[in-house]
Every structure is written in structure tokens, then in C-alpha cells.
Design a protein around this motif. Structure first.
Motif, PDB file in Angstrom:
ATOM      1  N   TRP A   1       1.080  -1.182   0.139  1.00 12.77           N
ATOM      2  CA  TRP A   1      -0.007  -0.108  -0.140  1.00 12.77           C
ATOM      3  C   TRP A   1       0.959   1.339   0.071  1.00 12.77           C
ATOM      4  O   TRP A   1       0.613   2.334  -0.581  1.00 12.77           O
ATOM      5  N   ILE A   2       2.095   1.325   0.833  1.00 18.45           N
ATOM      6  CA  ILE A   2       2.734   2.328   0.631  1.00 18.45           C
ATOM      7  C   ILE A   2       2.932   2.529  -0.421  1.00 18.45           C
ATOM      8  O   ILE A   2       3.432   3.531  -1.308  1.00 18.45           O
ATOM      9  N   LYS A   3       3.726   1.598  -0.854  1.00 16.42           N
ATOM     10  CA  LYS A   3       4.365   1.335  -2.543  1.00 16.42           C
ATOM     11  C   LYS A   3       3.138   2.647  -3.264  1.00 16.42           C
ATOM     12  O   LYS A   3       3.739   3.448  -4.601  1.00 16.42           O
ATOM     13  N   SER A   4       1.860   2.230  -3.760  1.00 18.46           N
ATOM     14  CA  SER A   4       0.764   2.516  -4.123  1.00 18.46           C
ATOM     15  C   SER A   4       0.412   4.022  -4.216  1.00 18.46           C
ATOM     16  O   SER A   4       0.469   4.688  -4.800  1.00 18.46           O
ATOM     17  N   ARG A   5       1.228   3.755  -2.194  1.00 20.87           N
ATOM     18  CA  ARG A   5       1.110   5.703  -2.094  1.00 20.87           C
ATOM     19  C   ARG A   5       2.056   6.521  -2.921  1.00 20.87           C
ATOM     20  O   ARG A   5       1.714   7.948  -3.371  1.00 20.87           O
ATOM     21  N   ILE A   6       2.649   6.085  -3.115  1.00 22.97           N
ATOM     22  CA  ILE A   6       4.404   6.970  -3.207  1.00 22.97           C
ATOM     23  C   ILE A   6       3.747   6.472  -5.343  1.00 22.97           C
ATOM     24  O   ILE A   6       4.322   8.101  -5.365  1.00 22.97           O
ATOM     25  N   ASP A   7       3.025   5.938  -5.490  1.00 29.19           N
ATOM     26  CA  ASP A   7       3.322   5.759  -7.152  1.00 29.19           C
ATOM     27  C   ASP A   7       1.950   7.087  -7.282  1.00 29.19           C
ATOM     28  O   ASP A   7       1.952   7.761  -8.187  1.00 29.19           O
TER      29      ASP A   7
END
Ligand SMILES: *Cc1c(COP(=O)(O)O)cnc(C)c1O
Length: 371
Positions: A248-254
Motif C-alpha cells: 500500500w505504501i508503494k501505491s501511495r508513492i506511485d
């Protein structure tokens, strides 16, 4: 319609696991501490890279208990940032200490380490930085000051689980790190919850005693405590969600990178600046309207709301200007960067399930309303 945060969309992706975890906890009737809380504590400690973790009832209580466990007493001064949620300051005041506000960096909106030393007095006992929006504060410099001046360091990580500085997780730099599982945080439960992480056996043990009425063994009090336990149902839910946190953090960063690419051409808008040594976990994606005053910014908020776009101002009042803190004698003009930023910021939707098409819609609207 684009909500600010879509908890139902996330629940739908993990419904079976969440439902099973809830039923399991109810079936075992382990509602107070017990297995679910212990499991989550172990998993959060491992995730952060800390020795101990103590589940508590909220992020606010995490701060209160951490301050007491670190030995902060009535009359002590605690240096902190004015650009934060009210709970940071409330916790300091609740333990009888005095908040001392230091202005922020114009780039990250976090406490400016260059302005800390001039605020240190004989009464100063701790520094309480906030890793705002998910961007780590300049934590290495803050650690250095704390070490030199023998001050405790308590990190408010309520918005920053998973954030890193030079590859090290926030919450593990100081004497204690405080997390919140409020539903809208990056790792949110389905109600209130919080966690303290620490490498100090004494701080961890004191927090454990404080959360159960100051009792080390049942009914025998060794200090004045609280009822501040993490609820076992929340712990079982959060433990399921923890497995997905990095995804989920990766999606937020993207999503943040996509926003910034689209927003950068807009003349009136400043996109979030990221320190090259930092991992920003983007609990919030906050832009700033250059040169705006509060009225002009609020007009944009209103128009976005009319188009069904959820957004928020975090936070509209720099804490040194809150009426309840007037006794400390701060006035307008004391912390100019914080006061400018409070009038110009706007936080846009950034939840992991947000699509690029939705971001395009938000960006189009922002572009139209800032002309
Ligand atoms: C949310 C938040 C808190 C308080 O956490 P709760 O779990 O709501 O009590 C404290 N500090 C900051 C910076 C927060 O964003």
C-alpha cells in the motif's frame, strides 16, 4: 465523486482475511490484551526494527505514555513543532509539561533543526518531532542535538509508519516512537488504536505498566496509570493489514509521483519536496498554493468539494496560535513559516486504491480553480 479516503475499497480487497481474524478473536474471547495484541506487538517491532512494542488505545495515548515513561514531569519543557495535529501538543500538556514551539522548514514543513538550540532552556527535557504527512523530520540532526544536550527524543510517527531515513525506520531513532492506527492513517484499524516502539527495556516496561492502571501484577499499583490498552479486535484487524502495508505504501508513492508530474507545470502550485535520504510514505499528499492567503485557499477547497472531490487542510491553525495555548504567550508573527504554510496548504486524496484516472480528474479541477 472522489472521496478523500476509501476504507471500504480497501476492505473489499482483504474481506475474507479480516472477517476470519475478527471471528477468531471473538471465538477465543481474548478481548483484553492476550494473543492478538502480543502478535501485533511482535510484528510491529520486527517491521520497525525495534526491540520492544507496546500496544495502546490510540496514537494520543502512545504519546502521553511515552512522555511519562521517558521521565517527563510537570513543569518540564518539551520542544516540538506547531504544524501538527492537536494531539501532539495535547499529550505534552496532559503530562503537565510545557510545549515550546520551533518554526518549520519551508521544504518539508517539519521542525527546523537549525532553530531548536535557541529554544533550549534549563527546563528543556525532551524534543518531540513529528514526521509530518509521512516525510521524516531531519532526524539525524535532531538526534545529534538531543544527544549533545542530554534530552529525551520522542518521535510522533502517527502519520509515518514505514517511512525511513537513510534506510532506518522512523520511530527507532529516539527513546520512543509513537504510532496511531486511527482508520485514516496509512495502517489504520476499524476504530482507535496506537503503539509505542522502543529499544529501552525500561521505557517499554513502564509503558506496559501505565496502560493497565499502573499495575505490574493485577490489583497492585506501582504508579498512577491509565486504562490505555490496545483493543484485541483492533489488533487482530491491524495484524492482517500489516502484511499489505509495504504494498500500500508503494501505491501511495506511485500515486504521489503521478500527481507531482501532472501538477508541476502549474505555476501557483508547489508539490511535495522529498529529501533524497528519506523514504516518504505519503499518508498525506499535500500541495501548497504559492502566495495564497487562507481565504483564497479555502475558496479552492470549497470548489473542489462542490465537484465531489474530497480534500482537507492539515492543519488550518498553527498550534502556537490555538486559543487554548494562549497562556504560553505566543502571538501572530512568532513563527512566520508555520503561519504562512497553514494558509497555503491543501491535502489531496492519496489512498492506495486511487486510480490514475481519478488523479487526472483531481489535477484538472485544481488547474481550473487556480487558473
Ligand atoms: C493522528 C495523529 C495523532 C493522534 O493519533 P490518534 O490515534 O488519533 O489518537 C497524533 N499525532 C499526529 C501527527 C497525528 O496525525
Amino acid at each position: 465523486m472522489i472521496p478523500f479516503c476509501d476504507l471500504k475499497a480497501q476492505y473489499d480487497t482483504i474481506k475474507d482475511e479480516i472477517d476470519a481474524a475478527i471471528i477468531d478473536t471473538i471465538s477465543n474471547s481474548s478481548f483484553i490484551l492476550g494473543k492478538p495484541v502480543k502478535a501485533l506487538e511482535e510484528n510491529i517491532a520486527a517491521y520497525c526494527g525495534s526491540k520492544y512494542a507496546v500496544g495502546v488505545s490510540s496514537g494520543t495515548d502512545a504519546l502521553v505514555l511515552a512522555l511519562i515513561a521517558c521521565g517527563i514531569k510537570p513543569g518540564d519543557e518539551v520542544i516540538t513543532t506547531p504544524v501538527t495535529f492537536v494531539a501532539t501538543i495535547e499529550a505534552i500538556v496532559r503530562v503537565g509539561a510545557v510545549p515550546v514551539f520551533v518554526d518549520i522548514e519551508e521544504t518539508t514543513y517539519n521542525i527546523d533543526p537549525g532553530k531548536i538550540e535557541e529554544k533550549i532552556s534549563e527546563k528543556t527535557k525532551a524534543i518531540l518531532p513529528v514526521h509530518l504527512y509521512g516525510h521524516p523530520a531531519s532526524i539525524e540532526r535532531i538526534c545529534e542535538i538531543a544527544r549533545q544536550k542530554s534530552l529525551k527524543l520522542i518521535e510522533d510517527c502517527a502519520q509515518s509508519i514505514g517511512s525511513e531515513y537513510r534506510g532506518k525506520k522512523v520511530g527507532t531513532f529516539g527513546d520512543a516512537g509513537c504510532f496511531s492506527f486511527f482508520p485514516a492513517k496509512t495502517l489504520g484499524g476499524y476504530g482507535d488504536g496506537g503503539m509505542i516502539v522502543t529499544d529501552s527495556e525500561e521505557v517499554g516496561e513502564t509503558a506496559r505498566v501505565l496502560r493497565v492502571h499502573g499495575c505490574k501484577t493485577k490489583n497492585y499499583q506501582v504508579m498512577h496509570g491509565f486504562n490505555a490498552r490496545l483493543d484485541a479486535l483492533q489488533a487482530s484487524i491491524i495484524d492482517v493489514k500489516l502484511k499489505y502495508l509495504d504494498k500500500w505504501i508503494k501505491s501511495r508513492i506511485d500515486n504521489a509521483a503521478y500527481y507531482s508530474k501532472k501538477l508541476e507545470p502549474l505555476e501557483n502550485v508547489s508539490t511535495p519536496k522529498i529529501d533524497e535520504l528519506a523514504k516518504h510514505s505519503f499518508n498525506y499528499y499535500t500541495i501548497r498554493f504559492n502566495g495564497y492567503d487562507a481565504e483564497k485557499r479555502d475558496a479552492v477547497v470549497k470548489k473542489l468539494g462542490e465537484e465531489g472531490i474530497g480534500c482537507g487542510v492539515y492543519y488550518p491553525v498553527s498550534q502556537h496560535l490555538q486559543g487554548v495555548y494562549s497562556e504560553y504567550g505566543y502571538k501572530k508573527g512568532d513563527l512566520p513559516v508555520s503561519e504562512m504554510v497553514q494558509d497555503q496548504i491543501l491535502t489531496l486524496p492519496i489512498f492506495p486504491e486511487l486510480t490514475h484516472a481519478q488523479i487526472d480528474t483531481v489535477v484538472d479541477a485544481v488547474a481550473r480553480f487556480t487558473g
